[in-house]
Design a protein around this motif. Structure first.
Motif, PDB file in Angstrom:
ATOM      1  N   VAL A 281      54.683  70.626  47.388  1.00 47.20           N
ATOM      2  CA  VAL A 281      53.550  71.179  48.133  1.00 47.20           C
ATOM      3  C   VAL A 281      53.352  70.409  49.429  1.00 47.20           C
ATOM      4  O   VAL A 281      53.365  69.181  49.437  1.00 47.20           O
ATOM      5  N   GLU A 282      53.229  71.133  50.521  1.00 46.11           N
ATOM      6  CA  GLU A 282      52.881  70.510  51.805  1.00 46.11           C
ATOM      7  C   GLU A 282      52.226  71.554  52.692  1.00 46.11           C
ATOM      8  O   GLU A 282      52.412  72.756  52.496  1.00 46.11           O
ATOM      9  N   GLU A 283      51.484  71.075  53.699  1.00 40.92           N
ATOM     10  CA  GLU A 283      50.836  71.991  54.633  1.00 40.92           C
ATOM     11  C   GLU A 283      51.732  72.335  55.814  1.00 40.92           C
ATOM     12  O   GLU A 283      51.456  73.257  56.557  1.00 40.92           O
ATOM     13  N   GLY A 284      52.777  71.547  56.001  1.00 42.81           N
ATOM     14  CA  GLY A 284      53.667  71.754  57.145  1.00 42.81           C
ATOM     15  C   GLY A 284      54.519  73.004  57.004  1.00 42.81           C
ATOM     16  O   GLY A 284      54.457  73.720  55.998  1.00 42.81           O
ATOM     17  N   PHE A 285      55.326  73.243  58.021  1.00 41.56           N
ATOM     18  CA  PHE A 285      56.184  74.429  58.022  1.00 41.56           C
ATOM     19  C   PHE A 285      57.315  74.267  56.998  1.00 41.56           C
ATOM     20  O   PHE A 285      57.732  73.141  56.702  1.00 41.56           O
ATOM     21  N   PRO A 286      57.835  75.396  56.481  1.00 43.01           N
ATOM     22  CA  PRO A 286      58.842  75.286  55.420  1.00 43.01           C
ATOM     23  C   PRO A 286      60.199  74.764  55.886  1.00 43.01           C
ATOM     24  O   PRO A 286      60.832  73.978  55.186  1.00 43.01           O
ATOM     25  N   GLN A 287      60.660  75.217  57.088  1.00 38.63           N
ATOM     26  CA  GLN A 287      62.031  74.864  57.465  1.00 38.63           C
ATOM     27  C   GLN A 287      62.157  73.377  57.793  1.00 38.63           C
ATOM     28  O   GLN A 287      61.400  72.842  58.598  1.00 38.63           O
ATOM     29  N   HIS A 288      63.122  72.712  57.204  1.00 38.81           N
ATOM     30  CA  HIS A 288      63.361  71.279  57.376  1.00 38.81           C
ATOM     31  C   HIS A 288      62.125  70.451  57.030  1.00 38.81           C
ATOM     32  O   HIS A 288      61.881  69.404  57.622  1.00 38.81           O
ATOM     33  N   GLY A 289      61.367  70.938  56.086  1.00 39.48           N
ATOM     34  CA  GLY A 289      60.127  70.244  55.737  1.00 39.48           C
ATOM     35  C   GLY A 289      60.346  69.120  54.736  1.00 39.48           C
ATOM     36  O   GLY A 289      61.469  68.856  54.298  1.00 39.48           O
ATOM     37  N   VAL A 290      59.239  68.472  54.373  1.00 34.04           N
ATOM     38  CA  VAL A 290      59.293  67.390  53.385  1.00 34.04           C
ATOM     39  C   VAL A 290      59.772  67.960  52.049  1.00 34.04           C
ATOM     40  O   VAL A 290      60.585  67.351  51.339  1.00 34.04           O
ATOM     41  N   GLY A 291      59.295  69.167  51.724  1.00 31.87           N
ATOM     42  CA  GLY A 291      59.722  69.838  50.487  1.00 31.87           C
ATOM     43  C   GLY A 291      61.220  70.099  50.492  1.00 31.87           C
ATOM     44  O   GLY A 291      61.899  69.965  49.464  1.00 31.87           O
ATOM     45  N   ALA A 292      61.734  70.488  51.639  1.00 33.25           N
ATOM     46  CA  ALA A 292      63.171  70.758  51.749  1.00 33.25           C
ATOM     47  C   ALA A 292      63.968  69.497  51.452  1.00 33.25           C
ATOM     48  O   ALA A 292      64.993  69.532  50.754  1.00 33.25           O
ATOM     49  N   GLU A 293      63.485  68.364  51.941  1.00 35.47           N
ATOM     50  CA  GLU A 293      64.168  67.090  51.715  1.00 35.47           C
ATOM     51  C   GLU A 293      64.119  66.713  50.233  1.00 35.47           C
ATOM     52  O   GLU A 293      65.099  66.226  49.668  1.00 35.47           O
ATOM     53  N   ILE A 294      62.960  66.954  49.617  1.00 34.92           N
ATOM     54  CA  ILE A 294      62.831  66.632  48.183  1.00 34.92           C
ATOM     55  C   ILE A 294      63.768  67.529  47.371  1.00 34.92           C
ATOM     56  O   ILE A 294      64.450  67.067  46.453  1.00 34.92           O
ATOM     57  N   CYS A 295      63.837  68.797  47.738  1.00 36.02           N
ATOM     58  CA  CYS A 295      64.754  69.723  47.046  1.00 36.02           C
ATOM     59  C   CYS A 295      66.185  69.222  47.139  1.00 36.02           C
ATOM     60  O   CYS A 295      66.932  69.217  46.158  1.00 36.02           O
ATOM     61  N   ALA A 296      66.568  68.786  48.350  1.00 38.21           N
ATOM     62  CA  ALA A 296      67.936  68.307  48.549  1.00 38.21           C
ATOM     63  C   ALA A 296      68.202  67.112  47.644  1.00 38.21           C
ATOM     64  O   ALA A 296      69.261  67.014  47.016  1.00 38.21           O
ATOM     65  N   SER A 297      67.228  66.209  47.573  1.00 39.04           N
ATOM     66  CA  SER A 297      67.396  65.016  46.743  1.00 39.04           C
ATOM     67  C   SER A 297      67.580  65.393  45.274  1.00 39.04           C
ATOM     68  O   SER A 297      68.436  64.835  44.570  1.00 39.04           O
ATOM     69  N   ILE A 298      66.790  66.366  44.811  1.00 42.55           N
ATOM     70  CA  ILE A 298      66.880  66.784  43.403  1.00 42.55           C
ATOM     71  C   ILE A 298      68.219  67.487  43.137  1.00 42.55           C
ATOM     72  O   ILE A 298      68.872  67.253  42.122  1.00 42.55           O
ATOM     73  N   VAL A 299      68.635  68.328  44.068  1.00 48.43           N
ATOM     74  CA  VAL A 299      69.911  69.030  43.890  1.00 48.43           C
ATOM     75  C   VAL A 299      71.067  68.033  43.853  1.00 48.43           C
ATOM     76  O   VAL A 299      71.996  68.144  43.052  1.00 48.43           O
ATOM     77  N   GLU A 300      70.975  66.996  44.730  1.00 52.84           N
ATOM     78  CA  GLU A 300      72.052  66.001  44.778  1.00 52.84           C
ATOM     79  C   GLU A 300      72.079  65.113  43.533  1.00 52.84           C
ATOM     80  O   GLU A 300      73.137  64.768  43.026  1.00 52.84           O
ATOM     81  N   GLU A 301      70.892  64.741  43.049  1.00 50.16           N
ATOM     82  CA  GLU A 301      70.848  63.700  42.021  1.00 50.16           C
ATOM     83  C   GLU A 301      70.488  64.191  40.618  1.00 50.16           C
ATOM     84  O   GLU A 301      70.820  63.549  39.639  1.00 50.16           O
TER      85      GLU A 301
END
Lengths: 371, 475
Positions: A297-317
């Motif tokens: 959850v974040e208030e910022g925009f979706p593209q390249h957002g904090v959520g996107a980074e967290i998703c990448a981390s979960i997918v990688e690890e």
């Protein structure tokens, strides 16, 4: 134009908060019996006061931080206590005072730069990135830049696109910077003190709507030596069915959503990120490995957002631990509209989080009726 | 009320030194204003309204210090106002519809001591010893030699990039000679001579340009972007003029710590178009920062001539608009520059104020090795400046008139310098590049976990595929 907007913001800071149309976060989970209450505003103010008192090289500068005591009264009383040499009302130019503050940090002072809103920090981004974030590295470790950039970030209420953007992802993407986003009074005190004491440049993202919020604080938090580690998230609520990550105001929304989910038999674990950079990947991954589900959850925009980074981390690890696709809740991919109905639709609401959590748990969800 | 009192203190502190002839009047009135502040505030408004018999022309909040009795002194000439105490101070009225002209009939004069023949045009300049003069000259010659050989090295493909200082040797060395080592320097990129003056060795310059493991910036900067903490010379960043507010900030730091020094920043004519330049000048004035703002107006910002850069009479006129003391000097006259910078330093420190210096010169080299300036300006023009206005030759002529320099000394120096620079380059080229571990240090004060993790992964990868990496890429 900019000037007149600044004026609107600065004239009625409390008014804006008070007339906010958003649901204010529940504090049920953070409270403990007998603890004192403190507003985020007072938490920030006391942290500034204590650090300025402890270290004469710390100074505060920005527009209206002195006589006016800050557009949101965060610097209340500091001018009287520390004088105009350490609490500096600057001429109006973000690029100018940020550049000057970085120069002062190069030369041994520890400036705290207040932006009236982080949206205005765009005028100074050259000094935040090129001058502050890169100098220690590019000088081969010869130039240390102990500086804090702080102020309200993200959406407030009824102030339009130029005062409502979240910059967590922007600054979070830049090596050399540390980026913190407090939620509660405990966060505000502990993280701001950590930021001021830190030898590296720190971007400190506050939230206007949280300034007036009260949170319980323990004696430990009130102690002048209190400090929180940079780079560590806090599990605000333990759960076993779904992990919800959030920062700043959205932590309150996530806790409120967890409360609703609990009534429906879903146990949500709420992670308050606290630190956007470094990001506490270990805590997030450990939680997801336990719950097997994730909502960011974040208030910022979706593209390249904090959520996107967290998703990448979960997918990688932790990809093999996932039992459902990750759900990302973010602000709408549009500049913030002013009209109250549109504005409400443009930022995440508690029910958005509830629905997303249910989807990850494969529970039937009514069709979204968001407006 | 605390608001008003502290504001008054603050403003008084800032205004006092600037008041000039009005200062006695102002000071007594300020003190009076402070001591009677609270009691007299309501009375002030009343008196003002009654006595002046006309509406006030200012808002109360900002002008609570303006008192009726003082304001009354200004009402003269049969009741017609001649001056009024506006916020910011007294202003005279006029019935002439007189716009300020956009420029003066004659351009601001340029301070010069040595003419083209190295002949002093006045005896009124800072006296320098033979030792200092000879050191200044040898440094200027060293800078020239370094430029020539490093430039050739770039042309041979041995380094990727270089910036020459040709034509601005006097600006570099004479200004540096007038400063002290504890005066922090915030350079643009055409001031390596300041660093040379402070003791950065030819080997250190070469190490930086070759980005080897002995480079004190650890091979992270492109060539000619020097920096040395030891020499109080802040690391060059290509972002134009961003160093100008940094210098003001450092000056503020010196002021707070009551250190007997000033900061200096250098920038070009092009840099004065940036917002940073304007903000910095304004901040320097408002904060009374002991800083020297040194503009090298060499006529060209890459290919943009000053006619396309601004329409003011250069940079010197801008200072006054910001309340900053300013002077224009001949950038090819080492004695003139030395004298002006020494005086500026003295003023900056003793009076705690900024000083703007505009040195007029000509960029007698290309912008950088990425540029061929003959494409946009005549080669003859460049040649004329190189020959007729060479600051190094001019200073040598003066030295020779003093009998402090000779043709033999010149030959000996040039031969020796050429050898030294070539040697430095050969050594720098042989030295290994920085260790691979240096890629992640200094991003932060201490390594954060994500960089630790990246370092571990990198080490494992190199270990697994050693043949894919250069031999020195090992942990």
């Amino acid at each position: 134009m900019l000037g007149s907007l600044r004026k609107i913001v600065s004239q009625s800071p409390r008014g804006i908060s008070a007339s906010g149309i958003r649901i204010i976060a529940s504090r049920t989970y953070a409270s403990s019996a007998g603890a004192k209450e403190m507003t985020v505003r007072d938490a920030l103010n006391s942290a500034l006061d204590e650090e300025m008192s402890a270290d004469p090289s710390v100074l505060l500068m920005g527009e209206e931080v002195g006589e006016y005591q800050g557009a949101y009264k965060i610097s209340k009383g500091l001018l009287d206590k520390y004088g105009p040499k350490r609490v500096i009302d600057t001429p109006i130019t973000e690029a100018g005072f940020t550049g000057m503050a970085v120069g002062a940090a190069y030369h041994g002072l520890r400036p705290i730069v207040e932006f009236m809103t982080f949206n205005f920090s765009m005028q100074a981004i050259d000094h935040i990135i090129n001058s502050a974030a890169k100098s220690n590295y590019m000088s081969g470790g010869q130039i240390s830049v102990p500086i804090v950039f702080r102020g309200p970030n993200g959406a407030a209420s009824g102030v339009g696109a130029q005062h409502s953007q979240c910059y967590a992802a922007w600054y979070g993407s830049c090596p050399g910077l540390k980026v913190l986003a407090p939620y509660s009074s405990e966060d505000a005190r502990g993280l701001l003190k950590a930021a001021i004491r830190d030898p590296d440049p720190v971007v400190f993202l506050e939230n206007e709507l949280l300034y007036g919020e009260s949170f319980p604080v323990s004696a430990e938090v009130l102690d002048s030596s209190f400090c929180l580690p940079i780079g560590k998230a806090k599990i605000e609520l333990e759960g076993k069915d779904v992990t919800i990550t959030a920062f700043s105001k959205m932590v309150g929304y996530a806790l409120k959503a967890a409360e609703i989910l609990a009534k429906e038999g879903i146990s949500a674990e709420v992670i308050n990120l606290r630190s956007i950079r470094p990001l506490d990947r270990a805590t997030i991954n450990a939680s997801v490995r336990k719950t097997n589900r994730l909502v960011t959850v974040e208030e910022g925009f979706p593209q390249h957002g904090v959520g996107a980074e967290i998703c990448a981390s979960i997918v990688e690890e932790s990809f093999q631990y996932l039992d459902a696709p990750v759900e990302r809740i973010s602000g709408a991919d549009v500049p913030m509209p002013y009209a109250a109905n549109l504005e409400r639709m443009a930022v995440p609401q508690v029910e958005d989080i509830v629905r997303a959590a249910k989807r990850t748990c494969y529970r039937s969800v009514p069709v979204a009726a968001n407006a | 009320m605390a608001f008003y009192s502290s504001k008054s203190r603050n403003i008084m502190h800032h205004l006092r030194p600037k008041l000039g002839p009005l200062s006695i009047f102002y000071q007594s009135y300020w003190i009076d204003s402070l001591s009677h502040h609270r009691a007299s505030q309501s009375a002030t408004i009343k008196n003002n309204a009654v006595s002046c018999n006309r509406p006030t022309l200012f808002t109360f909040w900002r002008s609570e210090h303006i008192k009726a009795e003082n304001q009354l002194d200004c009402w003269q000439n049969f009741g017609e106002p001649r001056v009024l105490n506006f916020p910011g101070g007294m202003v005279k009225f006029t019935s002439e519809l007189d716009f300020l002209p956009e420029s003066r009939e004659e351009r601001i004069h340029c301070y010069r001591i040595l003419d083209e023949n190295g002949q002093p045009t006045s005896s009124n300049f800072a006296q320098i010893t033979e030792e200092l003069a000879v050191t200044m000259y040898t440094n200027m010659a060293t800078l020239q030699t370094m430029d020539t050989i490093f430039y050739e090295a770039q042309r041979q493909g041995r380094i990727s990039f270089y910036v020459t200082t040709i034509g601005e040797e006097a600006i570099n060395i004479a200004s540096a000679a007038a400063l002290q080592l504890h005066d922090p320097v915030f350079p643009q990129y055409r001031e390596p001579g300041v660093l040379l003056w402070r003791g950065f060795t030819l080997q250190e310059f070469a190490n930086q340009c070759f980005g080897n493991k002995n480079d004190n910036c650890k091979g992270r900067q492109m060539p000619a972007h020097y920096g040395s903490d030891k020499h109080n010379y802040f690391t060059v960043a290509s972002t134009v003029a961003s160093q100008v507010p940094h210098a003001v900030g450092a000056a503020y730091s010196l002021k707070m710590d009551r250190i007997n020094a000033c900061s200096i920043t250098y920038f070009g004519d092009g840099g004065t178009s940036t917002g940073d330049f304007h903000a910095a000048l304004n901040f320097a004035a408002v904060l009374e920062a002991p800083v020297i703002l040194f503009c090298r107006n060499n006529g060209w910002a890459i290919s943009t001539p000053i006619e396309d850069q601004f329409r003011s009479d250069g940079i010197v006129v801008r200072g006054q608009a910001y309340g900053v003391r300013s002077i224009r000097v001949d950038g090819n006259d080492a004695l003139g520059i030395y004298t002006a910078v020494r005086a500026a330093r003295q003023m900056a420190i003793s009076e705690q104020r900024p000083v703007l210096i505009e040195a007029l010169t000509y960029r007698a080299g290309h912008h950088t090795t990425s540029d061929d300036s003959t494409r946009y300006r005549p080669a003859e023009e460049i040649e004329w400046w190189r020959v007729a206005q060479d600051p190094v030759v001019r200073f040598r002529k003066w030295l020779e008139k003093q009998s402090w320099w000779s043709a033999e000394a010149e030959t000996e120096l040039r031969t020796s310098l050429r050898k030294q620079v070539l040697h430095a380059i050969q050594v720098a080229e042989q030295v290994e590049k920085p260790p691979v571990g240096d890629i992640i240090t200094d991003v932060y004060d201490t390594l954060p976990s994500n960089l630790h993790e990246q370092e571990r992964t990198l080490a494992q990868t190199i270990k697994r595929h050693p043949k894919d990496y250069p031999p020195n890429f090992s942990y």
